[in-house]
Enzyme design. Structure first.
Site, short mmCIF file in Angstrom:
data_model
loop_
_atom_site.label_atom_id
_atom_site.label_comp_id
_atom_site.label_asym_id
_atom_site.label_seq_id
_atom_site.Cartn_x
_atom_site.Cartn_y
_atom_site.Cartn_z
N HIS A 49 13.91 -4.27 1.97
CA HIS A 49 14.19 -5.30 0.96
C HIS A 49 15.25 -4.71 0.03
O HIS A 49 14.94 -3.96 -0.89
CB HIS A 49 12.91 -5.63 0.17
N ASP B 23 15.74 -8.20 4.05
CA ASP B 23 16.45 -9.23 3.28
C ASP B 23 17.32 -8.51 2.25
O ASP B 23 17.00 -7.40 1.84
CB ASP B 23 15.51 -10.28 2.64
N GLU C 190 11.19 -5.90 7.45
CA GLU C 190 11.16 -7.03 6.50
C GLU C 190 12.53 -7.23 5.85
O GLU C 190 12.62 -7.48 4.64
CB GLU C 190 10.10 -6.78 5.42
N ASN D 32 4.00 1.33 7.41
CA ASN D 32 5.08 0.47 6.90
C ASN D 32 5.19 0.60 5.39
O ASN D 32 4.17 0.60 4.68
CB ASN D 32 4.72 -0.98 7.27
N GLU E 164 2.34 0.16 2.56
CA GLU E 164 2.65 0.47 1.15
C GLU E 164 1.64 1.38 0.48
O GLU E 164 1.23 1.13 -0.66
CB GLU E 164 2.79 -0.84 0.35
#
Ligand code: XIL
Length: 299
Positions: free
Chosen positions: A207, A237, A235, A170, A128
């Site tokens: 996400h 979701d 990750e 990432n 990030e």
């Protein structure tokens, strides 16, 4: 196939989950984990605040429990994460001297990556670093004190510490090819590949809101892969766990040969950091949700 991991393995990919060490004593949780997934990411236990809470004092209790679970059960292990502005102890955040911060960052990377050397498939070396809505790095102690070269330095240090691990950058909100943040990340990876800075993979956190992935997601994966890196969904979701959103996400990966695996960010909705949005593949009782079947049928 009858499990996510076995289905993904048919095309040489993994299907993983973020795992919390504190839940490994929950037999429903570990039953699903051991049955369905063939890769594990530590949800929090390998982060800086967990592994080096004060300078030079390393604590690997939670991270070791996860690494041991992976080894004992034949699961692959992703490393998450070595350098990140968040979940960063204040003692690091407060450093103002570049020589000190460089030494602290490199010592952290070397110590953590060396401990798990040979066990990690892919490390999220830097997490990030880009600012939302721009092509630029976000403000952080690393950028502000070391300059933008901190990312290159982190990757070189990680390569020396664990030469067999794939080294990933990432980030989130980099799934839409037309987003400025995506273009900033693309320029970074292209530059690293052109100059021989060691980078092997890019992680797309994924996400997503209830609409699922952006329409350009597969294009984004293809364009990064064309730079000569693997891509991974790290990750995943999705708010409300819509079947279409999950199916489209998995299809995007399967359509890109260098998309090597998918990780969901938790197992049951009750385990999720976005628990109120019920974004995962298993409900609070450990039952498979419709999104589970949608994913399995695409794999
Ligand atoms: C989240 C964890 O799921 C939470 O338990 C924790 O409180 C905060 O971090 N991007 C990342 C992950 O790279 O490490 C974050 O994980 C979610 C966003």
């Amino acid at each position: 196939e009858t499990t996510l991991g076995a289905a993904a393995a048919q095309s040489g990919r993994y299907f993983g989950a973020a795992v919390a060490a504190g839940r490994l004593g929950d037999s429903q949780y570990t039953t699903i984990l051991n049955r369905e997934f063939n890769s594990i990411t530590a949800e929090n236990e390998m982060k800086w605040d967990a592994t080096e809470p004060s300078r030079g004092t390393f604590t690997f209790g939670g991270a070791d429990r996860i690494a041991n679970h992976a080894r004992a059960n034949g699961k692959r292990l992703r490393g998450h994460t070595l350098v990140w502005h968040s979940q960063l102890p204040t003692w690091v955040r407060d450093i103002r001297d570049a020589a000190t911060l460089r030494s602290v960052m490199n010592n952290h990377i070397t110590t953590v990556a060396t401990r798990y050397r040979g066990q990690i498939d892919s490390w999220d070396v830097v997490n990030e670093a880009f600012a939302d809505g721009t092509t630029q790095l976000r403000p952080s102690v690393f950028r502000d004190v070391l300059g933008s070269g901190f990312i290159e330095e982190a990757f070189r240090t990680a390569r020396a510490a664990d030469p067999a691990a794939k080294l990933c950058y990432n980030d989130y909100s980099v799934e839409d090819w037309n987003a400025a943040k995506t273009q900033g990340m693309y320029a970074l990876v292209r530059d690293f590949k052109a100059r021989g800075v060691p980078i092997d993979c890019v992680g797309f956190q994924a996400h997503f809101g209830s609409g699922g992935p952006p329409a350009t997601f597969q294009t984004t994966l293809t364009n990064f892969a064309a730079l000569g890196v693997d891509v991974q969904i790290t990750e995943l979701d999705i708010a409300g766990a819509p079947t279409t959103g999950y199916a489209n996400t998995v299809r995007a990966c399967l359509n890109v040969p260098r998309c090597t695996g998918i990780t969901v960010w938790g197992i049951r909705d009750s385990d999720s950091w976005r628990s109120g949005e019920n974004p995962l593949l298993f409900d609070r009782s450990g039952n498979k949700k419709p999104a589970y079947d949608a994913v399995l049928s695409v794999l």
